[in-house]
Design a protein around this motif. Structure first.
Motif, PDB file in Angstrom:
ATOM      1  N   GLY A 127       9.137 -11.733   6.969  1.00 18.70           N
ATOM      2  CA  GLY A 127       9.611 -10.356   7.083  1.00 18.70           C
ATOM      3  C   GLY A 127       9.505  -9.649   5.751  1.00 18.70           C
ATOM      4  O   GLY A 127       8.957 -10.204   4.779  1.00 18.70           O
ATOM      5  N   GLY A 128      10.054  -8.447   5.703  1.00 17.44           N
ATOM      6  CA  GLY A 128       9.963  -7.628   4.502  1.00 17.44           C
ATOM      7  C   GLY A 128      10.748  -8.206   3.334  1.00 17.44           C
ATOM      8  O   GLY A 128      10.335  -8.090   2.177  1.00 17.44           O
ATOM      9  N   THR A 129      11.860  -8.859   3.626  1.00 13.19           N
ATOM     10  CA  THR A 129      12.681  -9.392   2.543  1.00 13.19           C
ATOM     11  C   THR A 129      11.937 -10.499   1.801  1.00 13.19           C
ATOM     12  O   THR A 129      11.886 -10.512   0.566  1.00 13.19           O
ATOM     13  N   ALA A 131       8.740 -10.884   1.741  1.00 12.07           N
ATOM     14  CA  ALA A 131       7.579 -10.265   1.088  1.00 12.07           C
ATOM     15  C   ALA A 131       7.999  -9.597  -0.227  1.00 12.07           C
ATOM     16  O   ALA A 131       7.335  -9.738  -1.254  1.00 12.07           O
ATOM     17  N   ASN A 132       9.152  -8.899  -0.198  1.00 15.63           N
ATOM     18  CA  ASN A 132       9.644  -8.274  -1.434  1.00 15.63           C
ATOM     19  C   ASN A 132      10.034  -9.339  -2.462  1.00 15.63           C
ATOM     20  O   ASN A 132       9.854  -9.142  -3.663  1.00 15.63           O
ATOM     21  N   LEU A 133      10.567 -10.465  -1.977  1.00 15.32           N
ATOM     22  CA  LEU A 133      10.922 -11.555  -2.895  1.00 15.32           C
ATOM     23  C   LEU A 133       9.681 -12.010  -3.659  1.00 15.32           C
ATOM     24  O   LEU A 133       9.710 -12.210  -4.869  1.00 15.32           O
ATOM     25  N   ALA A 199       9.034   1.437  -5.824  1.00 20.03           N
ATOM     26  CA  ALA A 199       8.911   2.746  -5.171  1.00 20.03           C
ATOM     27  C   ALA A 199       9.063   2.507  -3.677  1.00 20.03           C
ATOM     28  O   ALA A 199       8.279   1.764  -3.089  1.00 20.03           O
ATOM     29  N   THR A 200      10.100   3.093  -3.092  1.00 18.40           N
ATOM     30  CA  THR A 200      10.287   2.911  -1.658  1.00 18.40           C
ATOM     31  C   THR A 200       9.495   3.988  -0.924  1.00 18.40           C
ATOM     32  O   THR A 200       9.751   5.179  -1.079  1.00 18.40           O
ATOM     33  N   ILE A 201       8.527   3.537  -0.163  1.00 23.01           N
ATOM     34  CA  ILE A 201       7.653   4.479   0.538  1.00 23.01           C
ATOM     35  C   ILE A 201       8.154   4.538   1.980  1.00 23.01           C
ATOM     36  O   ILE A 201       7.630   3.869   2.872  1.00 23.01           O
ATOM     37  N   ALA A 228       5.395  -1.186  -4.406  1.00 28.25           N
ATOM     38  CA  ALA A 228       5.649  -0.236  -3.318  1.00 28.25           C
ATOM     39  C   ALA A 228       6.273  -0.980  -2.152  1.00 28.25           C
ATOM     40  O   ALA A 228       5.638  -1.854  -1.546  1.00 28.25           O
ATOM     41  N   ASP A 229       7.531  -0.653  -1.869  1.00 25.61           N
ATOM     42  CA  ASP A 229       8.178  -1.222  -0.688  1.00 25.61           C
ATOM     43  C   ASP A 229       7.932  -0.257   0.472  1.00 25.61           C
ATOM     44  O   ASP A 229       8.661   0.720   0.655  1.00 25.61           O
ATOM     45  N   ALA A 230       6.873  -0.562   1.220  1.00 25.05           N
ATOM     46  CA  ALA A 230       6.484   0.269   2.361  1.00 25.05           C
ATOM     47  C   ALA A 230       6.701  -0.527   3.647  1.00 25.05           C
ATOM     48  O   ALA A 230       5.930  -0.415   4.600  1.00 25.05           O
ATOM     49  N   ALA A 231       7.777  -1.350   3.628  1.00 27.31           N
ATOM     50  CA  ALA A 231       8.049  -2.226   4.782  1.00 27.31           C
ATOM     51  C   ALA A 231       8.101  -1.401   6.062  1.00 27.31           C
ATOM     52  O   ALA A 231       7.471  -1.739   7.060  1.00 27.31           O
ATOM     53  N   TYR A 232       8.840  -0.295   5.997  1.00 25.79           N
ATOM     54  CA  TYR A 232       8.943   0.561   7.177  1.00 25.79           C
ATOM     55  C   TYR A 232       7.823   1.619   7.205  1.00 25.79           C
ATOM     56  O   TYR A 232       7.210   1.865   8.245  1.00 25.79           O
ATOM     57  N   GLY A 233       7.529   2.232   6.054  1.00 22.92           N
ATOM     58  CA  GLY A 233       6.668   3.424   6.073  1.00 22.92           C
ATOM     59  C   GLY A 233       5.180   3.190   5.925  1.00 22.92           C
ATOM     60  O   GLY A 233       4.386   4.127   6.102  1.00 22.92           O
ATOM     61  N   PRO A 268       4.577  -5.500   9.636  1.00 25.48           N
ATOM     62  CA  PRO A 268       4.033  -5.281  10.990  1.00 25.48           C
ATOM     63  C   PRO A 268       5.114  -5.385  12.071  1.00 25.48           C
ATOM     64  O   PRO A 268       4.950  -4.816  13.142  1.00 25.48           O
ATOM     65  N   HIS A 269       6.234  -6.064  11.791  1.00 26.32           N
ATOM     66  CA  HIS A 269       7.283  -6.114  12.818  1.00 26.32           C
ATOM     67  C   HIS A 269       8.185  -4.873  12.816  1.00 26.32           C
ATOM     68  O   HIS A 269       9.113  -4.786  13.601  1.00 26.32           O
ATOM     69  N   LYS A 270       7.885  -3.911  11.947  1.00 28.70           N
ATOM     70  CA  LYS A 270       8.603  -2.637  12.023  1.00 28.70           C
ATOM     71  C   LYS A 270       7.750  -1.642  12.821  1.00 28.70           C
ATOM     72  O   LYS A 270       8.076  -1.299  13.924  1.00 28.70           O
ATOM     73  N   HIS A 271       6.667  -1.148  12.192  1.00 28.00           N
ATOM     74  CA  HIS A 271       5.868  -0.127  12.872  1.00 28.00           C
ATOM     75  C   HIS A 271       4.573  -0.679  13.466  1.00 28.00           C
ATOM     76  O   HIS A 271       3.832   0.048  14.114  1.00 28.00           O
TER      77      HIS A 271
HETATM   78  C1  LIG Z   1      13.286  -3.298   6.753  1.00 28.60           C
HETATM   79  C2  LIG Z   1      13.074  -3.097   5.326  1.00 28.60           C
HETATM   80  C3  LIG Z   1      13.141  -4.172   4.438  1.00 28.60           C
HETATM   81  C4  LIG Z   1      13.553  -5.561   4.870  1.00 28.60           C
HETATM   82  O1  LIG Z   1      12.615  -6.091   5.726  1.00 28.60           O
HETATM   83  P1  LIG Z   1      12.994  -7.230   6.787  1.00 28.60           P
HETATM   84  O2  LIG Z   1      11.737  -7.369   7.563  1.00 28.60           O
HETATM   85  O3  LIG Z   1      14.134  -6.698   7.593  1.00 28.60           O
HETATM   86  O4  LIG Z   1      13.359  -8.446   6.029  1.00 28.60           O
HETATM   87  C5  LIG Z   1      12.868  -3.929   3.101  1.00 28.60           C
HETATM   88  N1  LIG Z   1      12.560  -2.704   2.673  1.00 28.60           N
HETATM   89  C6  LIG Z   1      12.501  -1.630   3.498  1.00 28.60           C
HETATM   90  C7  LIG Z   1      12.140  -0.294   2.946  1.00 28.60           C
HETATM   91  C8  LIG Z   1      12.763  -1.792   4.861  1.00 28.60           C
HETATM   92  O5  LIG Z   1      12.726  -0.724   5.663  1.00 28.60           O
END
Ligand SMILES: *Cc1c(COP(=O)(O)O)cnc(C)c1O
Length: 456
Positions: A127-129, A131-133, A199-201, A228-233, A268-271
């Motif tokens: 997941g995003g967490t 990946a950010n780690l 940078a949160t995108i 760039a944290d574009a997990a959602y965007g 990919p599990h967000k959008h």
């Molecule tokens: C959801 C989200 C995360 C965390 O991702 P997970 O897949 O829930 O672990 C990190 N950064 C942003 C901007 C998110 O929207």
């Protein structure tokens, strides 16, 4: 109500049966092994019990679910996932999943291509967490002991991940639109100890897009890493080409320069229409792969080709997640102007439509126009405390009427409370929040609006 938009449609099972038969042909030469013995009746009873238990959920797949960041996986994703699970490949090493590892590399290259990278290092994650780690871990290896900065609206896990990694972390104030404040960033940079700026995108709460061009300009002067944290965007990059696609000019400018970040996370599990368990980390410079080098005696490398396990922090990972993403991208390539991009644009259009209605209605107080597809709004009331209580009441009542929204605690600075004649008796205001990430939300907007109005 008969629900045809429900989680599974009849032909899905038929398709899965056909695909499983094709897969089985690949193993047809094996000597027959007895079918594992299982008690069919007991199994069915357990399954039906699970189905009963699972009724205790909000209807995430339905357009009337317009709350949190939840989007149903595309049917092709869940079918490909189910198909791959019969083999259950492990994308840690090629011995664990040759085909699914190749498919992961292709799927990840497609995501890298979306932001304009021909050359990259990257892989899927849980997941995003996670990946950010990985992004912050590599950043810390390159800039040991230096600070990580992210805005107060960045995902809450950045502070915690920095703690896990032993890196000092500072939250930089966000401006009135929920974006990282560049003046505040300059004050932090003046201290000369910053290693990484996140940078949160597309922030998780409001979909605000941090001013990436301004951050990149400062990188040129100060030499920090930009993650760039574009997990959602991230996927909104597909709408950044033409103004006609509907992104505002600031967001468009940020997305157009996304490829200049040093690392990027997209979920990919967000959008991206995937089941949970699918994030992605990408690095612009593949040479950071050197930090991942390990010599595990358990990892029985049977080939000299690069293993995904050699470039990831996690060990075992579901190959099925890669197969699902690969199949989805094959059906719906993430390219500008494609069907996938058009669906993203529909959600955004729905968000803009909802925002305009809220703005024109005296019962509500809007903050700022949505930059992506998240709308937040407050209830008009004599005070912040009263508005927060009203928002919670409307949230409950809407839920009883079948409209599922979300709540968010936001800084009062996002709203013009003085203009609305509201007493500021708290620093945070509980707001209603709606993530309109399903393309069907556009066609359902009138229904959503009527339900919201009747919940007041
Ligand atoms: C959801 C989200 C995360 C965390 O991702 P997970 O897949 O829930 O672990 C990190 N950064 C942003 C901007 C998110 O929207």
């Amino acid at each position: 109500m008969k629900n045809t938009a429900g989680p599974f449609f009849a032909t899905e099972m038929e398709m899965l049966g056909k695909a499983m038969a094709v897969l089985a042909r690949g193993f047809a030469d094996l000597p027959a092994a007895p079918e594992p013995a299982f008690d069919r009746d007991a199994m069915e009873a357990v399954l039906l019990e699970a189905a009963q238990r699972l009724q205790d959920n909000f209807p995430y797949f339905h357009p009337l679910y317009a709350g949190q960041m939840l989007k149903p996986p595309h049917p092709v994703a869940r079918l490909a996932y189910a198909l791959a699970m019969t083999v259950n490949p492990n994308n840690h090493a090629l011995d664990g999943g040759r085909a699914s590892s190749a498919m992961e590399k292709e799927a990840v290259a497609t995501l890298a291509g979306m932001i304009g990278w021909d050359n990259h290092l990257g892989h899927l994650t849980g997941g995003g967490t996670m990946a950010n780690l990985e992004a912050l871990w590599v950043a810390g290896r390159l800039h040991p002991g230096r600070r990580v900065l992210a805005s107060t609206q960045a995902h809450y896990t950045h502070a915690r991940l920095s703690e896990v990694l032993g890196l000092p972390f500072t939250a930089v104030p966000a401006d009135r639109r929920g974006r990282l404040d560049l003046d505040a960033l300059d004050r932090e940079l003046a201290r000369g100890d910053v290693g990484t700026v996140v940078a949160t995108i597309g922030t998780t709460a409001t979909g605000a897009v941090d001013p990436l061009p301004g951050i990149l300009e400062r990188r040129a002067r100060h030499g920090f890493r930009v993650h760039a944290d574009a997990a959602y965007g991230g996927y909104f990059r597909l709408l950044a080409g033409e103004p006609a696609d509907g992104l505002g000019s600031d967001a468009r400018a940020a997305f157009q320069r996304l490829g200049e970040a040093d690392s990027l996370v997209v979920d990919p599990h967000k959008h991206g229409l995937q089941p949970y368990g699918c994030g992605c980390i990408l690095f612009r410079d593949p040479s950071v792969g050197r930090f991942y080098r390990h010599d595990s005696p358990y990892t029985y490398f049977s080939s000299s080709a690069l293993h995904l396990g050699e470039i990831s922090l996690e060990c075992s990972r579901p190959g099925a997640a890669a197969v699902a993403l690969w199949a989805t991208q094959r059906l719906l390539p993430p390219v500008p102007g494609g069907a996938f991009a058009r669906d993203l644009a529909r959600g955004r259009e729905a968000a803009l439509g909802l925002y305009e209605r809220l703005r024109a209605d005296r019962a509500f107080l809007t903050a700022f126009p949505p930059e992506l597809d998240i709308v937040v709004w407050a209830m008009r009331a004599p005070s912040v405390t009263a508005a927060s209580a009203r928002a919670r009441a409307v949230f409950e009542e809407a839920g009883r009427r079948g409209l599922h929204l979300a709540l968010a605690g936001l800084p009062v600075s996002f709203f013009d409370l003085e203009g609305a004649g509201m007493a500021t008796d708290a620093g945070t205001i509980t707001c209603l929040r709606s993530v309109l990430m399903k393309p069907e939300h556009l066609a359902w907007l009138d229904r959503l609006w009527d339900l919201l109005r009747t919940s007041l």
